[in-house]
Design a protein around this motif. Structure first.
Motif, PDB file in Angstrom:
ATOM      1  N   ALA A   3      -3.534  -8.854  32.265  1.00 26.28           N
ATOM      2  CA  ALA A   3      -3.474  -9.659  31.054  1.00 26.28           C
ATOM      3  C   ALA A   3      -4.502  -9.257  30.035  1.00 26.28           C
ATOM      4  O   ALA A   3      -4.454  -9.657  28.895  1.00 26.28           O
ATOM      5  N   GLN A   4      -5.481  -8.425  30.417  1.00 25.81           N
ATOM      6  CA  GLN A   4      -6.561  -8.109  29.515  1.00 25.81           C
ATOM      7  C   GLN A   4      -6.811  -6.612  29.510  1.00 25.81           C
ATOM      8  O   GLN A   4      -6.458  -5.882  30.424  1.00 25.81           O
ATOM      9  N   SER A   5      -7.471  -6.169  28.465  1.00 24.35           N
ATOM     10  CA  SER A   5      -7.767  -4.758  28.337  1.00 24.35           C
ATOM     11  C   SER A   5      -9.054  -4.588  27.577  1.00 24.35           C
ATOM     12  O   SER A   5      -9.363  -5.352  26.669  1.00 24.35           O
ATOM     13  N   LEU A 251      -3.680  -7.549  22.880  1.00 26.43           N
ATOM     14  CA  LEU A 251      -2.943  -8.346  21.905  1.00 26.43           C
ATOM     15  C   LEU A 251      -1.511  -7.875  21.703  1.00 26.43           C
ATOM     16  O   LEU A 251      -0.774  -8.467  20.912  1.00 26.43           O
ATOM     17  N   GLN A 252      -1.100  -6.818  22.401  1.00 28.27           N
ATOM     18  CA  GLN A 252       0.275  -6.323  22.292  1.00 28.27           C
ATOM     19  C   GLN A 252       1.062  -6.507  23.588  1.00 28.27           C
ATOM     20  O   GLN A 252       2.206  -6.061  23.671  1.00 28.27           O
ATOM     21  N   ASP A 253       0.476  -7.149  24.576  1.00 28.41           N
ATOM     22  CA  ASP A 253       1.121  -7.319  25.878  1.00 28.41           C
ATOM     23  C   ASP A 253       2.031  -8.544  25.849  1.00 28.41           C
ATOM     24  O   ASP A 253       1.590  -9.667  25.575  1.00 28.41           O
ATOM     25  N   HIS A 254       3.318  -8.338  26.158  1.00 28.00           N
ATOM     26  CA  HIS A 254       4.274  -9.447  26.138  1.00 28.00           C
ATOM     27  C   HIS A 254       3.961 -10.477  27.225  1.00 28.00           C
ATOM     28  O   HIS A 254       4.219 -11.675  27.047  1.00 28.00           O
ATOM     29  N   SER A 255       3.411 -10.039  28.343  1.00 19.95           N
ATOM     30  CA  SER A 255       3.051 -10.981  29.406  1.00 19.95           C
ATOM     31  C   SER A 255       1.989 -11.964  28.929  1.00 19.95           C
ATOM     32  O   SER A 255       2.000 -13.144  29.307  1.00 19.95           O
ATOM     33  N   ASN A 256       1.086 -11.489  28.102  1.00 14.22           N
ATOM     34  CA  ASN A 256       0.080 -12.389  27.552  1.00 14.22           C
ATOM     35  C   ASN A 256       0.719 -13.457  26.663  1.00 14.22           C
ATOM     36  O   ASN A 256       0.280 -14.611  26.639  1.00 14.22           O
ATOM     37  N   MET A 257       1.761 -13.073  25.926  1.00 15.55           N
ATOM     38  CA  MET A 257       2.467 -14.051  25.095  1.00 15.55           C
ATOM     39  C   MET A 257       3.124 -15.120  25.963  1.00 15.55           C
ATOM     40  O   MET A 257       3.102 -16.314  25.625  1.00 15.55           O
ATOM     41  N   MET A 258       3.707 -14.710  27.075  1.00 12.52           N
ATOM     42  CA  MET A 258       4.333 -15.677  27.975  1.00 12.52           C
ATOM     43  C   MET A 258       3.294 -16.638  28.548  1.00 12.52           C
ATOM     44  O   MET A 258       3.520 -17.854  28.626  1.00 12.52           O
TER      45      MET A 258
END
Length: 315
Positions: A3-5, A251-258
């Protein structure tokens, strides 16, 4: 963790665009001008978040107290929240909101390298820190709502429902500016602010309904819930976009949006639970206080309250 980078490119992008076709530093980018945007930081989101959290908790306690006293008028409860005391509370609340709104406008304009009331730089031919101007405009409308409320509760110059109408306009203006506040940002940055709009526009709608249904405890507690939700979500935005410690979010990870969408639901559940607990606690305290009132004192109170204002006249 997926979830993080730690990639520096995942930091929130600069905001704003040049008005002309000149090349050079972006006038709204704090990194290119050496100016720090007040709200574009963790503290900048924690400050309004704390304000809305305190406001939501305060409103919950206030409306719960007034509702409990209206329900127990036969037991002499109006001495706990008389019409005069309600008016004083409204005046105090409006004064505090007016002060913090004015302070917020000053902070956006003059603190941390603000535009200092300069809207356009004619030398460089670009707008000057429009982010700060938008934030100051949000504070302005809450200040106007507080000023109108103060006038209403100190004079007879305006109808009582106007304070709710101005509050609805202030929330709507906040959401309206945030709606067009997100151009050119990363996917997760846009998403967390879009989720915030659900709470803000919800508050505007509920406050507008209160213009016609003043004193409706359901609407009042719903506004309290959405206010607490907005406050806690401001804190969440600060932790996501400007984490004070630890790795940054991708900030571009779709899993983070979910995950963030689900997290918003958790914040809503927390706000509902907090409002429910506070409302029940205040009601229990009022009833407990009234039960301890001596019978002789209760008789005197009932005699004194025979001519008290009707429930429709209560604030």
């Amino acid at each position: 963790m997926g979830a993080q980078s730690g990639d520096a490119s995942s930091r929130p992008p600069s905001n704003g665009r040049r008005l002309s076709g000149n090349t050079g530093p972006n006038p709204l980018d704090s990194s290119s001008t050496g100016k720090l945007l007040v709200m574009g930081s963790f503290k900048g989101h924690a400050l309004p978040g704390s304000f809305f959290l305190v406001a939501g908790i305060w409103w919950t306690g206030k409306y719960s107290l007034w509702h409990a006293t209206r329900r127990n008028k036969s037991l002499g409860s109006t001495r706990l929240a008389s019409r005069a005391s309600q008016r004083r509370l409204e005046m105090m609340e409006s004064s505090v909101i007016l002060f913090f709104s004015f302070f917020g406008m000053l902070a956006e304009q003059f603190f941390a390298g603000g535009p200092k009331l300069q809207l356009y730089d004619f030398t460089e031919k670009h707008w000057e820190l429009l982010m700060n101007w938008q934030h100051a405009t949000m504070y302005l409308f809450f200040g106007l709502a507080a000023a109108v409320s103060l006038i209403i509760h100190t004079t007879e110059a305006a109808p009582l429902a106007l304070d709710r109408l101005m509050l609805a306009i202030a929330f709507f203006n906040e959401g309206f500016l945030f709606l067009y506040h997100l151009h050119g940002r990363s996917m997760l940055d846009v998403h967390v602010h879009q989720l915030l709009l659900y709470a803000v526009f919800g508050q505007a709608g509920v406050a507008f309904l209160e213009v016609f249904h003043r004193g409706n405890i359901i609407l009042e507690l719903l506004r309290c819930t959405l206010t607490i939700l907005q406050g806690s979500w401001f804190w969440e935005i600060g932790f996501v976009l400007y984490p004070p410690n630890g790795p940054t979010w991708d900030l571009q990870d779709h899993s983070n949006m979910m995950f963030i969408t689900m997290c918003f639901s958790w914040h809503l559940a927390f706000a509902m639970l907090l409002v429910s607990v506070l409302h029940c606690t205040v009601g229990c305290l009022v009833r407990s206080r009234l039960k301890r009132t001596p019978p002789m004192e209760m008789g005197l109170l009932k005699t004194r309250e025979r001519d008290v204002e009707s429930e429709d006249e209560m604030l």
